[in-house]
Each structure stands twice: as structure tokens, then as C-alpha cells.
Motif scaffolding. Structure first.
Motif, PDB file in Angstrom:
ATOM      1  N   ALA A  90       0.830  -1.206   0.000  1.00 58.33           N
ATOM      2  CA  ALA A  90       0.000   0.000   0.000  1.00 58.33           C
ATOM      3  C   ALA A  90       0.865   1.255   0.000  1.00 58.33           C
ATOM      4  CB  ALA A  90      -0.936  -0.007   1.215  1.00 58.33           C
ATOM      5  N   GLN A  91       1.917   1.261   0.834  1.00 58.28           N
ATOM      6  CA  GLN A  91       2.820   2.406   0.892  1.00 58.28           C
ATOM      7  C   GLN A  91       3.574   2.562  -0.430  1.00 58.28           C
ATOM      8  OE1 GLN A  91       6.140   1.975   3.546  1.00 58.28           O
ATOM      9  NE2 GLN A  91       6.427   4.176   3.795  1.00 58.28           N
ATOM     10  N   MET A  92       4.050   1.455  -0.975  1.00 57.44           N
ATOM     11  CA  MET A  92       4.788   1.482  -2.235  1.00 57.44           C
ATOM     12  C   MET A  92       3.924   2.078  -3.356  1.00 57.44           C
ATOM     13  SD  MET A  92       6.327  -1.757  -4.405  1.00 57.44           S
ATOM     14  CE  MET A  92       7.272  -2.358  -3.001  1.00 57.44           C
ATOM     15  N   GLU A  93       2.695   1.624  -3.451  1.00 56.14           N
ATOM     16  CA  GLU A  93       1.805   2.130  -4.506  1.00 56.14           C
ATOM     17  C   GLU A  93       1.575   3.630  -4.357  1.00 56.14           C
ATOM     18  OE1 GLU A  93      -2.780   1.474  -6.065  1.00 56.14           O
ATOM     19  OE2 GLU A  93      -1.687  -0.221  -5.197  1.00 56.14           O
ATOM     20  N   GLN A  94       1.354   4.073  -3.128  1.00 55.70           N
ATOM     21  CA  GLN A  94       1.108   5.502  -2.884  1.00 55.70           C
ATOM     22  C   GLN A  94       2.320   6.341  -3.293  1.00 55.70           C
ATOM     23  OE1 GLN A  94       0.714   6.574   1.263  1.00 55.70           O
ATOM     24  NE2 GLN A  94      -0.630   8.295   0.771  1.00 55.70           N
ATOM     25  N   VAL A  95       3.510   5.894  -2.907  1.00 54.42           N
ATOM     26  CA  VAL A  95       4.718   6.653  -3.213  1.00 54.42           C
ATOM     27  C   VAL A  95       5.011   6.634  -4.713  1.00 54.42           C
ATOM     28  CG1 VAL A  95       7.218   6.783  -2.868  1.00 54.42           C
ATOM     29  CG2 VAL A  95       5.711   6.323  -0.923  1.00 54.42           C
ATOM     30  N   LEU A  96       4.893   5.482  -5.344  1.00 57.80           N
ATOM     31  CA  LEU A  96       5.183   5.394  -6.772  1.00 57.80           C
ATOM     32  C   LEU A  96       4.181   6.179  -7.609  1.00 57.80           C
ATOM     33  CD1 LEU A  96       6.291   1.649  -7.119  1.00 57.80           C
ATOM     34  CD2 LEU A  96       7.720   3.700  -6.898  1.00 57.80           C
ATOM     35  N   LEU A  97       2.963   6.297  -7.128  1.00 57.43           N
ATOM     36  CA  LEU A  97       1.998   7.185  -7.796  1.00 57.43           C
ATOM     37  C   LEU A  97       2.402   8.646  -7.633  1.00 57.43           C
ATOM     38  CD1 LEU A  97      -1.406   5.504  -6.854  1.00 57.43           C
ATOM     39  CD2 LEU A  97      -0.578   5.911  -9.185  1.00 57.43           C
ATOM     40  N   SER A  98       2.886   8.994  -6.434  1.00 55.98           N
ATOM     41  CA  SER A  98       3.221  10.392  -6.159  1.00 55.98           C
ATOM     42  C   SER A  98       4.414  10.882  -6.969  1.00 55.98           C
ATOM     43  CB  SER A  98       3.497  10.590  -4.662  1.00 55.98           C
ATOM     44  OG  SER A  98       4.750  10.026  -4.284  1.00 55.98           O
ATOM     45  N   ILE A  99       5.299   9.959  -7.382  1.00 53.30           N
ATOM     46  CA  ILE A  99       6.472  10.376  -8.161  1.00 53.30           C
ATOM     47  C   ILE A  99       6.277  10.129  -9.656  1.00 53.30           C
ATOM     48  CG2 ILE A  99       8.020   9.999  -6.210  1.00 53.30           C
ATOM     49  CD1 ILE A  99       8.963   7.421  -7.556  1.00 53.30           C
ATOM     50  N   GLY A 100       5.074   9.726 -10.034  1.00 51.56           N
ATOM     51  CA  GLY A 100       4.772   9.575 -11.447  1.00 51.56           C
ATOM     52  C   GLY A 100       5.254   8.293 -12.069  1.00 51.56           C
ATOM     53  N   GLY A 142       7.332 -11.677  -3.531  1.00 53.85           N
ATOM     54  CA  GLY A 142       6.845 -13.004  -3.161  1.00 53.85           C
ATOM     55  C   GLY A 142       7.919 -14.055  -3.344  1.00 53.85           C
ATOM     56  N   ARG A 143       8.691 -13.947  -4.424  1.00 53.26           N
ATOM     57  CA  ARG A 143       9.796 -14.891  -4.643  1.00 53.26           C
ATOM     58  C   ARG A 143      10.914 -14.672  -3.627  1.00 53.26           C
ATOM     59  NH1 ARG A 143       8.907 -13.466 -10.092  1.00 53.26           N
ATOM     60  NH2 ARG A 143      10.738 -12.099 -10.049  1.00 53.26           N
ATOM     61  N   ALA A 144      11.170 -13.413  -3.296  1.00 51.93           N
ATOM     62  CA  ALA A 144      12.276 -13.095  -2.386  1.00 51.93           C
ATOM     63  C   ALA A 144      11.983 -13.530  -0.947  1.00 51.93           C
ATOM     64  CB  ALA A 144      12.572 -11.600  -2.427  1.00 51.93           C
ATOM     65  N   GLY A 145      10.718 -13.440  -0.532  1.00 52.06           N
ATOM     66  CA  GLY A 145      10.365 -13.833   0.826  1.00 52.06           C
ATOM     67  C   GLY A 145      11.046 -13.006   1.901  1.00 52.06           C
ATOM     68  N   PRO A 146      10.930 -11.672   1.886  1.00 56.67           N
ATOM     69  CA  PRO A 146      11.624 -10.846   2.887  1.00 56.67           C
ATOM     70  C   PRO A 146      11.116 -11.112   4.301  1.00 56.67           C
ATOM     71  CG  PRO A 146       9.998  -9.532   1.707  1.00 56.67           C
ATOM     72  CD  PRO A 146      10.073 -10.853   0.994  1.00 56.67           C
ATOM     73  N   ASP A 147      12.017 -10.922   5.273  1.00 57.46           N
ATOM     74  CA  ASP A 147      11.579 -11.033   6.661  1.00 57.46           C
ATOM     75  C   ASP A 147      11.080  -9.671   7.141  1.00 57.46           C
ATOM     76  OD1 ASP A 147      13.843  -9.479   7.364  1.00 57.46           O
ATOM     77  OD2 ASP A 147      15.042 -11.242   7.838  1.00 57.46           O
ATOM     78  N   ALA A 148      10.632  -9.606   8.402  1.00 55.49           N
ATOM     79  CA  ALA A 148      10.022  -8.380   8.913  1.00 55.49           C
ATOM     80  C   ALA A 148      11.001  -7.204   8.909  1.00 55.49           C
ATOM     81  CB  ALA A 148       9.487  -8.618  10.324  1.00 55.49           C
ATOM     82  N   ARG A 149      12.258  -7.475   9.244  1.00 54.98           N
ATOM     83  CA  ARG A 149      13.253  -6.391   9.261  1.00 54.98           C
ATOM     84  C   ARG A 149      13.485  -5.846   7.851  1.00 54.98           C
ATOM     85  NH1 ARG A 149      19.454  -6.787  11.646  1.00 54.98           N
ATOM     86  NH2 ARG A 149      20.008  -4.605  11.295  1.00 54.98           N
ATOM     87  N   GLU A 150      13.526  -6.733   6.861  1.00 58.94           N
ATOM     88  CA  GLU A 150      13.738  -6.288   5.491  1.00 58.94           C
ATOM     89  C   GLU A 150      12.553  -5.487   4.977  1.00 58.94           C
ATOM     90  OE1 GLU A 150      16.623 -10.021   4.161  1.00 58.94           O
ATOM     91  OE2 GLU A 150      14.425 -10.202   4.049  1.00 58.94           O
ATOM     92  N   VAL A 151      11.344  -5.884   5.366  1.00 61.43           N
ATOM     93  CA  VAL A 151      10.158  -5.105   4.989  1.00 61.43           C
ATOM     94  C   VAL A 151      10.227  -3.715   5.601  1.00 61.43           C
ATOM     95  CG1 VAL A 151       7.659  -4.914   5.331  1.00 61.43           C
ATOM     96  CG2 VAL A 151       8.641  -7.068   4.544  1.00 61.43           C
ATOM     97  N   GLN A 152      10.635  -3.631   6.858  1.00 60.88           N
ATOM     98  CA  GLN A 152      10.758  -2.320   7.499  1.00 60.88           C
ATOM     99  C   GLN A 152      11.817  -1.465   6.809  1.00 60.88           C
ATOM    100  OE1 GLN A 152       8.893  -0.776   9.834  1.00 60.88           O
ATOM    101  NE2 GLN A 152       7.561  -2.541   9.499  1.00 60.88           N
ATOM    102  N   ALA A 153      12.904  -2.087   6.348  1.00 64.26           N
ATOM    103  CA  ALA A 153      13.929  -1.331   5.632  1.00 64.26           C
ATOM    104  C   ALA A 153      13.373  -0.753   4.338  1.00 64.26           C
ATOM    105  CB  ALA A 153      15.135  -2.238   5.338  1.00 64.26           C
ATOM    106  N   LEU A 154      12.611  -1.550   3.614  1.00 63.55           N
ATOM    107  CA  LEU A 154      11.999  -1.057   2.381  1.00 63.55           C
ATOM    108  C   LEU A 154      11.006   0.059   2.666  1.00 63.55           C
ATOM    109  CD1 LEU A 154      11.423  -4.451   0.526  1.00 63.55           C
ATOM    110  CD2 LEU A 154      13.028  -2.644  -0.128  1.00 63.55           C
ATOM    111  N   ARG A 155      10.246  -0.081   3.740  1.00 61.26           N
ATOM    112  CA  ARG A 155       9.292   0.968   4.090  1.00 61.26           C
ATOM    113  C   ARG A 155      10.011   2.249   4.473  1.00 61.26           C
ATOM    114  NH1 ARG A 155       3.639  -0.762   6.630  1.00 61.26           N
ATOM    115  NH2 ARG A 155       3.326   1.304   5.745  1.00 61.26           N
ATOM    116  N   GLY A 156      11.191   2.097   5.089  1.00 60.38           N
ATOM    117  CA  GLY A 156      11.977   3.283   5.420  1.00 60.38           C
ATOM    118  C   GLY A 156      12.435   4.026   4.171  1.00 60.38           C
ATOM    119  N   ILE A 157      12.798   3.286   3.122  1.00 57.57           N
ATOM    120  CA  ILE A 157      13.176   3.926   1.861  1.00 57.57           C
ATOM    121  C   ILE A 157      12.008   4.722   1.301  1.00 57.57           C
ATOM    122  CG2 ILE A 157      13.798   3.464  -0.547  1.00 57.57           C
ATOM    123  CD1 ILE A 157      15.361   1.019   0.468  1.00 57.57           C
ATOM    124  N   PHE A 158      10.822   4.121   1.299  1.00 53.63           N
ATOM    125  CA  PHE A 158       9.659   4.819   0.738  1.00 53.63           C
ATOM    126  C   PHE A 158       9.254   6.013   1.600  1.00 53.63           C
ATOM    127  CE2 PHE A 158       9.127   0.691  -1.435  1.00 53.63           C
ATOM    128  CZ  PHE A 158       9.131   1.168  -2.743  1.00 53.63           C
TER     129      PHE A 158
END
Length: 279
Positions: free
Chosen positions: A211-221, A240-256
Motif C-alpha cells: 500500500a505504501q509502495m503504490e502511494q509513493v510510486l503514484l506520487s512520483i509519477g 513473493g519470490r524473495a520472501g523478505p523477513d520483517a526487518r527487510e520489509v521495514q527497511a523497504l518501508r523506510g526507503i519509501f
């Protein structure tokens, strides 16, 4: 929601969510069968029987009909405890919140249904994944299966090979085929999987990221506002193939979050982009 038992007993209890289940359980205890809007109580009972045949016991029903009725008990036979112990949910997202790995069954091809695997291929993956994660296997409606939106929750799509002349299996048959392949792998291995497995982020955490990824990627065109789901399916398959753990998901959310902060600064205007469709 659920009807009473033939002897007037209680309706199906709502079991604890998967996230609260204790670690260290066996492979088959970590695998749940999820039936989405099943129409016929007899099919629910037959699916419970198929689960009992193959050592599975966790049944989740999303928006089922009244199912603790004589027809279901007649088809379930000795699988009565599975039927009566089923978890009932009104929302698929909530039902899957605590699962670290979700596979969905589908017979129909389509752009959003690429990368399908056989039940045998899925079963070979399950021991390593289930060593530290709860696994949900989704089965759709008897007449129409799972929708594209429902399949978006899945890290794997599964198709049961069948005759081209008549490829449709009934619900309980589908459950039996997939569950049997998992049972065979478990039985052959004689163990519950390798040690020190990786625990994946639960579905609820991944859905928050998407949800966060979609919102950010829409905002930057980057995403096409008229059809953001088109490219989001690509990212869902990738993660889905990568299977990130909770810490990795939080890292990605921090980037967004950082991207959101940056583009909100005065004078910053994102360049016109493309949805990067890989074709």
C-alpha cells in the motif's frame, strides 16, 4: 454465521490467528487450508475429510454458508473435529494476516497469473518455508475460483495438471491433490525441515508495504494512475519470490518514507516517469 451441529451444539469456534501460534510445531501443523466463499456445506465436509486423510488439521473458511449441518457431517465422517474447529473469517486479508507464505490455486491463465507451479513443485518448497512460517493454501469458489484481487495475496500460484478435455476438479478433489503432495514430501523426509530457517514477514506486513509502495510510486509519477495494479503485480511477484523477513520489509518501508519526505520538500518536482512495464 455457522449453523449449529445436528445435536444442537455450538457453531464453529473462531481459532486464534496464525501469528499467535507457538513456534516449533511440525510441518503439517503449520499448513492451513483456506476455502474462500465455498458454496456447498457438503464440499466443506469433503474438504475436511481430505485434510484428515493427509494429516492436515487447520481449516479456515472465508464467508462460508451455514456449514455445521448434516450434509457437511455426512461428507466429513471422522473429520468432524476439523470441521467443528474451523476458523471463520469475513475478510480474506484478516484471515491471512499471520501467515508468512500464501499459495493460491487457479486453473485459468492470464496476465496476472503467470509463473504457476504444480502441486508437486509447491510441496517441495513447503518444508523449508514451513519450518519457521505458517503456510496458507487458498482454494476458491466452486464455480469461479479465486479472483485476481484475492490472488494478489499469494507468493505462489498453483495449477493442478489435468486433461485438456476436462480440466475442472471439484473443491474437495483439489484440496486432496495439493494436500497429498505435501503429505508425501513430509512422509518421505521423515523430518519437519532444515534447521535455522528464515521467518518471513507476515501477510499483514507485506500488504502494508504494498500500500505504501503504490502511494509513493503514484506520487512520483512512476505508476499509471489509471491502472496502478498492472505494475504492482510485478512487485508483488518479485517480493513473493524473495520472501523478505520483517526487518527487510521495514527497511523497504523506510526507503519509501524517505522518498515521500524528499518529494514533499519545497521546489522538488518529480520528473515524468513510466510504469517501466517489462512487457
Amino acid at each position: 454465521m455457522a449453523g449449529g451441529t445436528p445435536d444442537g451444539g455450538p457453531a464453529a469456534r473462531r481459532a486464534r490467528p496464525a501469528a499467535s501460534d507457538p513456534p516449533g510445531r511440525g510441518l503439517l501443523e503449520r499448513v492451513a487450508v483456506v476455502l474462500v466463499e465455498p458454496r456447498e456445506p457438503g464440499n466443506i465436509g469433503a474438504a475436511a475429510r481430505a485434510m484428515a486423510n493427509t494429516g492436515l488439521s487447520r481449516l479456515v473458511l472465508v464467508r462460508p454458508p451455514d456449514f455445521l449441518v448434516p450434509e457437511a457431517y455426512r461428507m466429513a465422517l471422522a473429520a468432524k473435529p476439523i470441521l467443528e474447529g474451523a476458523t471463520v473469517a469475513e475478510d480474506l486479508g484478516a484471515a491471512l494476516a499471520g501467515f508468512g507464505f500464501v499459495a493460491g490455486t487457479t486453473r485459468r491463465p492470464g496476465a496476472g497469473r503467470r509463473g504457476r507451479v504444480s502441486p508437486r513443485h509447491l510441496a517441495a518448497e513447503v518444508p523449508a518455508v514451513a519450518a519457521a512460517n505458517d503456510v496458507a493454501i487458498l482454494f476458491g469458489r466452486e464455480d469461479s475460483g479465486l479472483t485476481n484481487d484475492e490472488l494478489q495475496y499469494c507468493q505462489r500460484l498453483v495449477t493442478i495438471p489435468s486433461s485438456g478435455g476436462f480440466g475442472s476438479l471439484n473443491l474437495a478433489q483439489s484440496v486432496l491433490v495439493v494436500a497429498y503432495e505435501i503429505f508425501l514430501v513430509h512422509h518421505a523426509s521423515g523430518s519437519d525441515g532444515p534447521g535455522a530457517p528464515a521467518r518471513r514477514a507476515p501477510t499483514s506486513a507485506l500488504e502494508g508495504l504494498y500500500a505504501q509502495m503504490e502511494q509513493v510510486l503514484l506520487s512520483i509519477g512512476y505508476l499509471d494512475p489509471a491502472n496502478p495494479a498492472h505494475m504492482m503485480r510485478v512487485f508483488r511477484r518479485l517480493l513473493g519470490r524473495a520472501g523478505p523477513d520483517a526487518r527487510e520489509v521495514q527497511a523497504l518501508r523506510g526507503i519509501f518514507r524517505q522518498v515521500s519526505w524528499f518529494v514533499a520538500r519545497p521546489g522538488v518536482r518529480p520528473a515524468p516517469g513510466s510504469d517501466g512495464d517489462p512487457g
